[in-house]
Design a protein around this motif. Structure first.
Motif, short mmCIF file in Angstrom:
data_model
loop_
_atom_site.label_atom_id
_atom_site.label_comp_id
_atom_site.label_asym_id
_atom_site.label_seq_id
_atom_site.Cartn_x
_atom_site.Cartn_y
_atom_site.Cartn_z
N GLU A 87 -12.68 -2.92 -19.14
CA GLU A 87 -11.39 -2.46 -19.64
C GLU A 87 -10.74 -1.41 -18.73
N GLY A 88 -10.91 -1.58 -17.42
CA GLY A 88 -10.25 -0.71 -16.45
C GLY A 88 -11.11 0.41 -15.90
N PHE A 89 -12.30 0.60 -16.47
CA PHE A 89 -13.17 1.68 -16.03
C PHE A 89 -14.38 1.15 -15.29
N VAL A 90 -14.77 1.87 -14.23
CA VAL A 90 -15.96 1.54 -13.46
C VAL A 90 -16.86 2.77 -13.48
N ARG A 91 -18.10 2.59 -13.90
CA ARG A 91 -19.08 3.68 -13.89
C ARG A 91 -19.73 3.75 -12.52
N TYR A 92 -19.93 4.96 -12.04
CA TYR A 92 -20.68 5.13 -10.81
C TYR A 92 -21.48 6.43 -10.91
N PHE A 93 -22.48 6.53 -10.06
CA PHE A 93 -23.40 7.67 -10.11
C PHE A 93 -23.41 8.38 -8.77
N LYS A 94 -23.57 9.70 -8.83
CA LYS A 94 -23.76 10.52 -7.63
C LYS A 94 -25.03 11.31 -7.84
N GLU A 95 -25.80 11.41 -6.79
CA GLU A 95 -27.02 12.21 -6.85
C GLU A 95 -26.74 13.55 -6.18
N LEU A 96 -26.88 14.61 -6.95
CA LEU A 96 -26.63 15.95 -6.44
C LEU A 96 -27.90 16.78 -6.56
N GLN A 97 -28.02 17.72 -5.66
CA GLN A 97 -29.19 18.61 -5.68
C GLN A 97 -28.93 19.76 -6.65
N ASN A 98 -29.90 19.99 -7.51
CA ASN A 98 -29.82 21.07 -8.47
C ASN A 98 -31.10 21.89 -8.36
N LYS A 104 -29.06 12.73 -11.08
CA LYS A 104 -28.00 11.72 -11.07
C LYS A 104 -26.95 12.09 -12.12
N TYR A 105 -25.70 12.13 -11.68
CA TYR A 105 -24.58 12.38 -12.56
C TYR A 105 -23.73 11.12 -12.66
N GLU A 106 -23.27 10.83 -13.86
CA GLU A 106 -22.45 9.64 -14.08
C GLU A 106 -20.97 10.03 -14.06
N TYR A 107 -20.16 9.21 -13.42
CA TYR A 107 -18.72 9.43 -13.32
C TYR A 107 -17.99 8.15 -13.69
N LEU A 108 -16.69 8.29 -13.93
CA LEU A 108 -15.83 7.14 -14.19
C LEU A 108 -14.71 7.11 -13.17
N ALA A 109 -14.35 5.92 -12.77
CA ALA A 109 -13.20 5.70 -11.91
C ALA A 109 -12.40 4.55 -12.50
N LEU A 110 -11.15 4.49 -12.15
CA LEU A 110 -10.32 3.38 -12.60
C LEU A 110 -10.42 2.23 -11.61
N CYS A 111 -10.47 1.04 -12.14
CA CYS A 111 -10.53 -0.16 -11.30
C CYS A 111 -9.17 -0.36 -10.63
N THR A 112 -9.18 -1.11 -9.55
CA THR A 112 -7.92 -1.40 -8.85
C THR A 112 -7.20 -2.60 -9.44
N CYS A 113 -7.80 -3.23 -10.46
CA CYS A 113 -7.16 -4.40 -11.09
C CYS A 113 -6.08 -3.92 -12.06
N GLU A 114 -5.45 -4.87 -12.70
CA GLU A 114 -4.38 -4.58 -13.66
C GLU A 114 -4.87 -3.69 -14.81
N ASN A 115 -6.13 -3.85 -15.22
CA ASN A 115 -6.67 -3.05 -16.32
C ASN A 115 -6.65 -1.56 -15.97
N GLY A 116 -7.07 -1.22 -14.77
CA GLY A 116 -7.07 0.18 -14.33
C GLY A 116 -5.66 0.75 -14.26
#
Length: 135
Positions: A87-98, A104-116
């Motif tokens: 539905e327009g959202f893409v989940r992605y993860f980044k690994e950061l040092q703490n 691993k932290y989870e983020y959301l980005a909008l897709c480049t398709c019409e849904n995003g």
């Protein structure tokens, strides 16, 4: 709004608050609100039920429909089928040092398709697109 529609919708308020308007109050309310369509009156009633502690008066109902408090129904998005998103959202993860430990932290980005594009346009989501973050 007809008198019958007004009485039927107003009875919902009276039942919810377990109080009754006087005949004079009903007459004044109808005279002041009869120009409204029934949907607008029902929206004001719903707003008052959610936000008022006491049986609402004309001032409460009119302020419920003012620009500041009016609930605007967002248009429904007709999502297209896309293999990259949900539905327009893409989940992605980044690994950061703490503290030396990778987390691993989870983020959301909008897709480049019409849904995003629709999520940004209709719902106002200001997440970066997958093209902007390089996914």
């Amino acid at each position: 709004m007809t008198n019958a529609e007004f009485i039927q919708a107003t009875s919902r308020l009276e039942n919810y608050y377990d109080k009754e308007y006087t005949t004079e109050q009903l007459k004044i309310m109808f005279d002041m609100l009869k120009e409204w369509n029934i949907q607008k009156y029902i929206r004001a009633i719903n707003y008052c039920i959610r936000n008022n502690k006491f049986l609402p008066k004309v001032a409460d109902l009119t302020s419920a429909e003012s620009d500041n408090n009016q609930v605007v129904e967002k248009p429904k998005i007709d999502f297209i089928k896309c293999n990259k998103c949900s539905e327009g959202f893409v989940r992605y993860f980044k690994e950061l040092q703490n503290g030396g430990k990778p987390i691993k932290y989870e983020y959301l980005a909008l897709c480049t398709c019409e849904n995003g594009h629709k999520q940004r346009e209709v719902n106002g989501y200001n997440f970066p697109s997958i093209a902007e973050i390089g996914l």
